[in-house]
Design a protein around this motif. Structure first.
Motif, PDB file in Angstrom:
ATOM      1  N   MET A 168      -9.743  -3.175   1.590  1.00  0.00           N
ATOM      2  CA  MET A 168      -9.356  -1.957   2.286  1.00  0.00           C
ATOM      3  C   MET A 168     -10.468  -0.930   2.304  1.00  0.00           C
ATOM      4  SD  MET A 168      -6.512  -2.945   3.337  1.00  0.00           S
ATOM      5  CE  MET A 168      -5.704  -1.507   4.044  1.00  0.00           C
ATOM      6  N   PHE A 227       0.845  -1.195   0.000  1.00  0.00           N
ATOM      7  CA  PHE A 227       0.000   0.000   0.000  1.00  0.00           C
ATOM      8  C   PHE A 227       0.877   1.242   0.000  1.00  0.00           C
ATOM      9  CE2 PHE A 227      -2.117  -3.289   2.612  1.00  0.00           C
ATOM     10  CZ  PHE A 227      -3.228  -3.534   1.811  1.00  0.00           C
ATOM     11  N   TRP A 234      -2.941   4.121   1.997  1.00  0.00           N
ATOM     12  CA  TRP A 234      -3.507   2.775   2.026  1.00  0.00           C
ATOM     13  C   TRP A 234      -4.105   2.341   0.688  1.00  0.00           C
ATOM     14  CZ3 TRP A 234      -2.351  -0.495   5.805  1.00  0.00           C
ATOM     15  CH2 TRP A 234      -2.000   0.012   7.071  1.00  0.00           C
ATOM     16  N   TYR A 264     -10.139   1.680   5.574  1.00  0.00           N
ATOM     17  CA  TYR A 264      -8.828   2.304   5.483  1.00  0.00           C
ATOM     18  C   TYR A 264      -8.804   3.429   4.443  1.00  0.00           C
ATOM     19  CZ  TYR A 264      -6.807  -1.436   8.299  1.00  0.00           C
ATOM     20  OH  TYR A 264      -6.511  -2.301   9.326  1.00  0.00           O
ATOM     21  N   TYR A 286       2.357   1.038   7.255  1.00  0.00           N
ATOM     22  CA  TYR A 286       2.244  -0.189   8.036  1.00  0.00           C
ATOM     23  C   TYR A 286       3.598  -0.663   8.533  1.00  0.00           C
ATOM     24  CZ  TYR A 286       3.408  -2.201   3.430  1.00  0.00           C
ATOM     25  OH  TYR A 286       3.990  -2.490   2.213  1.00  0.00           O
TER      26      TYR A 286
END
Length: 436
Positions: free
Chosen positions: A428, A206, A210, A433, A381
């Protein structure tokens, strides 16, 4: 070597005096790899010293273990000790599902744990799982085949060098495959390798917002390389995970492999490996973009908050992850069998270093791993071979199935990447997200 049971006195005393009440049974969920199976055998030492504790083992394949413990954890697990990895521990700790280790005696020596491994199993400075063994990824090579071919593999190879050697040594008519890699679909199987490869190639799951990135040239280059290497491996590679690749290599069928550092102890053991004296080790490859394809993982022992035998479970976990347990393994099976990758003291032990030719590469690979900065470009992340969000367990496996379809020829690379992009975008978006 001094009597190992005497070394465990502090562990026995930690539980207090043995009572006359009915024995407590600890139900332990673990994975069916060689180190965990050895732990079950040696646990007779623990129960002999602690007759008021009995152990009930549930041993499962890696995928089945993850499914079973994940299905139960939020509602109250039937297990007292869980075998978890660095993916689950921080997520489950934040959910309040695990008990922190805060009462370990000084003799356990928390500061002896390797810093990358300890950080990966901690939340806000509190340890929520004790590492049984730690690993990264390495390149494994048949030194005799290199010599016969007049070839050499650098200690820090590139993907180009690895592919060239695999091409040169691929000889399936004589039972030798150029390279053996994980192909079984799963977030901890083929996607562990492919994600680490992608990091080294400049790809990422990502971007900072995201948004999935499977439609990028970096991911296409990654999948193209993976497919080219898989063509130099055994047939039906999509059916082979870590255990199958390990079996092929120790049977002398693979010239190269890129897999977990923990495999090394099996491969140099003449009782388990036909190539024990003909195997060498190097770092995982890179593509000249500052990241190698080495990951960070630890199989660790954790205690669910739902257990009604927390103190007994902590006593067992302390025993199984102690320096004294390592000494017991060495006494019974030799230093090469010692659980690797968790304690600094192991890598300062001259007996271990003399017996384990893979030790320097293992330590260097673990030390180089940086889960907080896993990729060339920034990401939102944490995690190297996984993305440390709850959704990744399902998402990673779904994408792994698409890439396995490309390996088997059921899909083209473009089709697999388009499907991965679509699946990731849907997940997602549904998880919220992309609205943040």
């Amino acid at each position: 070597m001094r009597n190992v049971r005497a070394c465990l006195t502090w562990l026995v005393c930690a539980a207090g005096p043995i009572s006359a009440q009915e024995p407590v049974t600890l139900t332990i969920a673990t994975v069916d790899n060689p180190d965990m199976i050895r732990m079950q055998t040696l646990s007779e030492e623990f129960t002999a010293a602690n007759p008021d504790i009995q152990l009930d083992w549930v041993t499962l394949g890696e995928g089945a273990l993850r499914e079973q413990v994940a299905a139960e954890i939020a509602l109250g697990s039937r297990f007292d000790v869980l075998t978890l990895g660095t993916y689950e521990v921080p997520i489950w700790a934040r959910g309040g599902w695990l008990v922190p280790f805060e009462d370990l005696p000084p003799e356990y020596d928390l500061d002896d744990l390797l810093p990358p491994i300890r950080r990966a199993l901690s939340v806000d400075g509190r340890l929520y799982a004790a590492p049984f063994y730690g690993e990264s990824a390495m390149t494994i090579v048949r030194t005799d085949l290199l010599a016969e071919g007049g070839l050499s593999l650098p200690e820090a190879p590139t993907w180009e060098e690895v592919k060239r050697i695999a091409d040169d040594l691929h000889d399936p008519e004589n039972g030798i495959y150029g390279i053996c890699l994980r192909g079984e679909p799963g977030w901890g199987e083929n996607m562990a390798l492919i994600t680490a490869m992608a990091n080294s190639m400049g790809a990422r799951w990502f971007d900072e917002a995201w948004r999935p990135q499977f439609d990028t040239p970096e991911w296409r280059a990654t999948l193209d390389l993976y497919l080219a290497l898989m063509a130099l491996g055994p047939p039906e590679p999509e059916t082979r995970g870590f255990n199958e690749i390990l079996g092929l290599y120790r049977d002398g069928r693979c010239a190269l492999a890129i897999d977990a550092t923990v495999a090394a102890s099996v491969l140099v053991d003449p009782d388990q490996s036909s190539v024990a004296d003909r195997v060498g080790f190097a770092l995982a490859p890179d593509a000249g973009r500052s990241k190698r394809a080495n990951w960070l993982w630890a199989w660790s022992l954790a205690i669910p908050a739902s257990s009604d035998a927390i103190s007994e479970a902590q006593l067992f976990v302390a025993w199984a992850t102690s320096r004294e347990y390592t000494a017991l393994v060495a006494e019974r099976d030799g230093w090469t069998a010692a659980p690797p990758g968790t304690r600094t003291s192991l890598y300062e032990n001259p007996d271990y270093l003399a017996a384990a030719p893979f030790a320097p590469i293992t330590l260097r690979s673990i030390t180089l791993a940086d889960p907080e900065n896993p990729t060339v470009e920034p990401v939102p992340y944490v995690g190297i071979q996984f993305v440390a969000i709850p959704e990744f367990q399902g998402l990673g496996t779904a994408v792994g199935r698409e890439f396995a379809a490309a390996v088997s020829g059921r899909k083209t690379a473009d089709e697999a990447l388009a499907a991965a992009q679509r699946i990731a975008l849907q997940e997602m978006t549904a998880a919220g997200y992309l609205r943040r």
